[in-house]
Design a protein around this motif. Structure first.
Motif, PDB file in Angstrom:
ATOM      1  N   LEU A 170      17.390  10.163 114.630  1.00 37.32           N
ATOM      2  CA  LEU A 170      16.069   9.677 115.014  1.00 37.32           C
ATOM      3  C   LEU A 170      15.244   9.244 113.806  1.00 37.32           C
ATOM      4  N   GLY A 171      15.856   9.281 112.620  1.00 35.95           N
ATOM      5  CA  GLY A 171      15.153   8.867 111.420  1.00 35.95           C
ATOM      6  C   GLY A 171      14.232   9.943 110.841  1.00 35.95           C
ATOM      7  N   ARG A 172      14.369  11.195 111.311  1.00 38.52           N
ATOM      8  CA  ARG A 172      13.498  12.264 110.816  1.00 38.52           C
ATOM      9  C   ARG A 172      14.052  12.878 109.531  1.00 38.52           C
ATOM     10  N   ARG A 173      13.141  13.289 108.650  1.00 35.85           N
ATOM     11  CA  ARG A 173      13.540  14.011 107.446  1.00 35.85           C
ATOM     12  C   ARG A 173      13.265  15.502 107.604  1.00 35.85           C
ATOM     13  N   GLY A 174      13.149  15.956 108.802  1.00 34.74           N
ATOM     14  CA  GLY A 174      12.914  17.362 109.074  1.00 34.74           C
ATOM     15  C   GLY A 174      12.432  17.547 110.501  1.00 34.74           C
ATOM     16  N   ASN A 175      12.319  18.809 110.887  1.00 35.25           N
ATOM     17  CA  ASN A 175      11.886  19.105 112.254  1.00 35.25           C
ATOM     18  C   ASN A 175      10.817  20.185 112.278  1.00 35.25           C
ATOM     19  N   LEU A 176      10.049  20.324 111.193  1.00 34.29           N
ATOM     20  CA  LEU A 176       9.040  21.379 111.145  1.00 34.29           C
ATOM     21  C   LEU A 176       7.962  21.118 112.193  1.00 34.29           C
ATOM     22  N   PRO A 177       7.531  22.165 112.899  1.00 28.24           N
ATOM     23  CA  PRO A 177       6.479  21.978 113.905  1.00 28.24           C
ATOM     24  C   PRO A 177       5.138  21.678 113.255  1.00 28.24           C
ATOM     25  N   ALA A 178       4.290  20.983 113.978  1.00 33.14           N
ATOM     26  CA  ALA A 178       2.944  20.696 113.463  1.00 33.14           C
ATOM     27  C   ALA A 178       2.125  21.982 113.428  1.00 33.14           C
ATOM     28  N   GLU A 179       1.248  22.094 112.437  1.00 32.84           N
ATOM     29  CA  GLU A 179       0.368  23.253 112.352  1.00 32.84           C
ATOM     30  C   GLU A 179      -0.669  23.191 113.477  1.00 32.84           C
ATOM     31  N   THR A 180      -0.838  24.313 114.171  1.00 32.93           N
ATOM     32  CA  THR A 180      -1.788  24.365 115.280  1.00 32.93           C
ATOM     33  C   THR A 180      -3.005  25.222 114.969  1.00 32.93           C
ATOM     34  N   SER A 181      -3.016  25.854 113.805  1.00 35.11           N
ATOM     35  CA  SER A 181      -4.167  26.659 113.396  1.00 35.11           C
ATOM     36  C   SER A 181      -4.248  26.654 111.881  1.00 35.11           C
ATOM     37  N   THR A 182      -5.394  27.055 111.368  1.00 35.62           N
ATOM     38  CA  THR A 182      -5.635  27.030 109.929  1.00 35.62           C
ATOM     39  C   THR A 182      -4.806  28.095 109.228  1.00 35.62           C
ATOM     40  N   PHE A 183      -4.188  27.715 108.133  1.00 34.31           N
ATOM     41  CA  PHE A 183      -3.455  28.667 107.296  1.00 34.31           C
ATOM     42  C   PHE A 183      -4.439  29.285 106.316  1.00 34.31           C
ATOM     43  N   MET A 184      -4.516  30.605 106.287  1.00 34.32           N
ATOM     44  CA  MET A 184      -5.532  31.296 105.494  1.00 34.32           C
ATOM     45  C   MET A 184      -4.890  32.065 104.345  1.00 34.32           C
ATOM     46  N   GLY A 185      -5.432  31.883 103.129  1.00 33.62           N
ATOM     47  CA  GLY A 185      -5.018  32.688 101.988  1.00 33.62           C
ATOM     48  C   GLY A 185      -3.594  32.418 101.558  1.00 33.62           C
ATOM     49  N   ARG A 186      -2.976  33.463 100.978  1.00 32.52           N
ATOM     50  CA  ARG A 186      -1.579  33.424 100.558  1.00 32.52           C
ATOM     51  C   ARG A 186      -1.310  32.453  99.414  1.00 32.52           C
ATOM     52  N   ASP A 187      -2.308  32.137  98.596  1.00 31.59           N
ATOM     53  CA  ASP A 187      -2.082  31.183  97.508  1.00 31.59           C
ATOM     54  C   ASP A 187      -1.004  31.671  96.543  1.00 31.59           C
ATOM     55  N   GLU A 188      -1.053  32.944  96.187  1.00 33.05           N
ATOM     56  CA  GLU A 188      -0.062  33.484  95.250  1.00 33.05           C
ATOM     57  C   GLU A 188       1.325  33.495  95.886  1.00 33.05           C
ATOM     58  N   ASP A 189       1.398  33.856  97.169  1.00 38.11           N
ATOM     59  CA  ASP A 189       2.686  33.846  97.853  1.00 38.11           C
ATOM     60  C   ASP A 189       3.264  32.439  97.900  1.00 38.11           C
ATOM     61  N   LEU A 190       2.432  31.464  98.239  1.00 39.16           N
ATOM     62  CA  LEU A 190       2.910  30.084  98.314  1.00 39.16           C
ATOM     63  C   LEU A 190       3.440  29.613  96.964  1.00 39.16           C
ATOM     64  N   ALA A 191       2.709  29.928  95.905  1.00 39.13           N
ATOM     65  CA  ALA A 191       3.143  29.514  94.573  1.00 39.13           C
ATOM     66  C   ALA A 191       4.466  30.175  94.208  1.00 39.13           C
ATOM     67  N   GLU A 192       4.606  31.452  94.519  1.00 33.76           N
ATOM     68  CA  GLU A 192       5.829  32.166  94.171  1.00 33.76           C
ATOM     69  C   GLU A 192       7.022  31.677  94.987  1.00 33.76           C
ATOM     70  N   VAL A 193       6.830  31.464  96.280  1.00 32.56           N
ATOM     71  CA  VAL A 193       7.930  30.975  97.107  1.00 32.56           C
ATOM     72  C   VAL A 193       8.337  29.566  96.657  1.00 32.56           C
ATOM     73  N   GLY A 194       7.359  28.725  96.356  1.00 28.44           N
ATOM     74  CA  GLY A 194       7.674  27.395  95.851  1.00 28.44           C
ATOM     75  C   GLY A 194       8.472  27.449  94.564  1.00 28.44           C
ATOM     76  N   ARG A 195       8.073  28.357  93.656  1.00 28.16           N
ATOM     77  CA  ARG A 195       8.804  28.503  92.391  1.00 28.16           C
ATOM     78  C   ARG A 195      10.228  28.969  92.639  1.00 28.16           C
ATOM     79  N   LEU A 196      10.399  29.957  93.503  1.00 27.66           N
ATOM     80  CA  LEU A 196      11.737  30.481  93.782  1.00 27.66           C
ATOM     81  C   LEU A 196      12.642  29.419  94.394  1.00 27.66           C
TER      82      LEU A 196
END
Length: 371
Positions: A5-31
């Protein structure tokens, strides 16, 4: 990877605001930049899936989600993942081989969500994929690590509860405004978030109850949190607190369930010696090893050489302790242990129950009372 279908992924759309977790996001991205396999672990309802999806959405390239909570047959794991990424079935060959071959020359992120009930087949299949496909990264969510060589584990902690501007309170406020526009936090909200240990699922379910109750009234009913926080399905997954915690209970062995129940008498942190003094008997031996297993399964939280249990896990265990008719005996032993510590001495472990032959109800395979 681009599907038919020409998609580069199948992640669902966000339906609510993502709150906090800046350090977690940075660490997971680094890993994910450094490792082929990253596993997010943590207690029930802590937000492992949401963090995984957010981290994947911030990466360049394709990201594909395979949701495994509904799959109970490990033999069908490769079929479930293949279906998620749009891979046709090939009945003539093992689907694991087909999947590994299909991914061999791809560059993509594969998210395997909710692996804890399929640890052995996940371990085997992920190992096969990573050996065949050096361009593939796997981000798994699980209440315990997969146990593969080279796996990097990131533990997702509850949101901190410190003041009215902390992440837990901001999440509660955001979800509360969906049912009470203009809602503003109060001291009662901070105390409520603290009683809920900053667990996002519990905060969201509590915020939904503001249609009928104030934050203060919610606090007054926290002794029955499982009945109070019985939400209705937004996604169909773990939308009651009892279901989320019961899933962890179901994945435990009979000995782990029995120790979980007995540990519910500890309100704060404890060490292995205290746990053995209070909980060990002829039916429950090897407490230090069992403690490590409960921590690995995200039932307990480690603090150096000490452990603690979140309120929702403790309440669930206490229900079981009453159901197996051990509450009075274990509470008495905990009291005796505490008095001995104050006097500068420690009693050796003794029997908890009078009849060692009685089979504890915690050895039953179902997840718990009222579940």
């Amino acid at each position: 990877m681009i599907d038919a279908l020409g998609r580069r992924g199948n992640l669902p759309a966000e339906t609510s605001t993502f709150m906090g977790r800046d350090e977690d996001l940075a660490e997971v991205g680094r890993l994910l930049q450094e490792e082929s396999l990253v596993t997010l672990t943590g207690v029930a309802g802590v937000g492992k899936t949401r963090l995984a999806l957010k981290a994947a959405g911030e990466l360049s390239g394709g990201a594909w989600l395979a949701e495994l909570s509904g799959e109970r047959n490990g033999a069908l794991l490769a079929h479930t993942i293949g279906a998620a990424i749009g891979l046709p079935e090939q009945a003539a060959r093992p689907q694991g081989d087909v999947l590994a071959e299909h991914l061999a020359d791809r560059r993509m992120l594969l998210i395997l969500d909710t692996c804890e009930h399929l640890l052995s087949p996940c371990r085997e299949l992920v190992g096969q994929i990573l050996r065949a496909a050096p361009g593939v990264r796997v981000l798994a969510t699980s209440r315990q690590p997969l146990g593969l060589p080279g796996e990097r584990v990131h533990t997702v902690r509850p949101l901190p509860v410190t003041a009215e501007d902390c992440d837990a309170v901001r999440l509660f406020r955001d979800r509360a405004r969906a049912v009470c526009p203009g809602f503003e936090p109060s001291d009662a909200v901070v105390r409520l978030c603290r009683r809920l240990d900053g667990v996002p699922l519990a905060l969201e379910l509590a915020a939904g109850r503001l249609r009928a109750l104030t934050a203060g009234e919610l606090l007054d009913h926290m002794d029955d949190r499982f009945s109070l926080l019985a939400g209705r399905g937004r996604t169909g997954r773990h939308r009651t607190l009892r279901t989320a915690v019961g899933w962890s209970h179901e994945l435990c062995t009979p000995e782990e369930r029995l120790l979980w129940a007995r540990l519910s008498v500890f309100a704060g942190t404890f060490d292995a010696a205290a746990a053995a003094d209070v909980c060990a008997d002829e039916r429950l031996r090897g407490v230090p090893g069992l403690l490590s297993r409960l921590a690995d399964k995200s039932v307990l939280i480690r603090h150096g050489q000490r452990f603690r249990m979140l309120g929702m896990m403790r309440d669930y265990g206490r229900e079981w302790l009453r159901a197996i008719d051990e509450e009075r005996a274990v509470v008495r032993r905990h009291r005796e242990h505490s008095l001995a510590l104050r006097r500068g001495m420690r009693h050796p472990g003794r029997r908890v129950c009078g009849d060692p032959a009685r089979r504890p109800e915690s050895s039953r395979p179902h997840p718990g009372p009222g579940h």
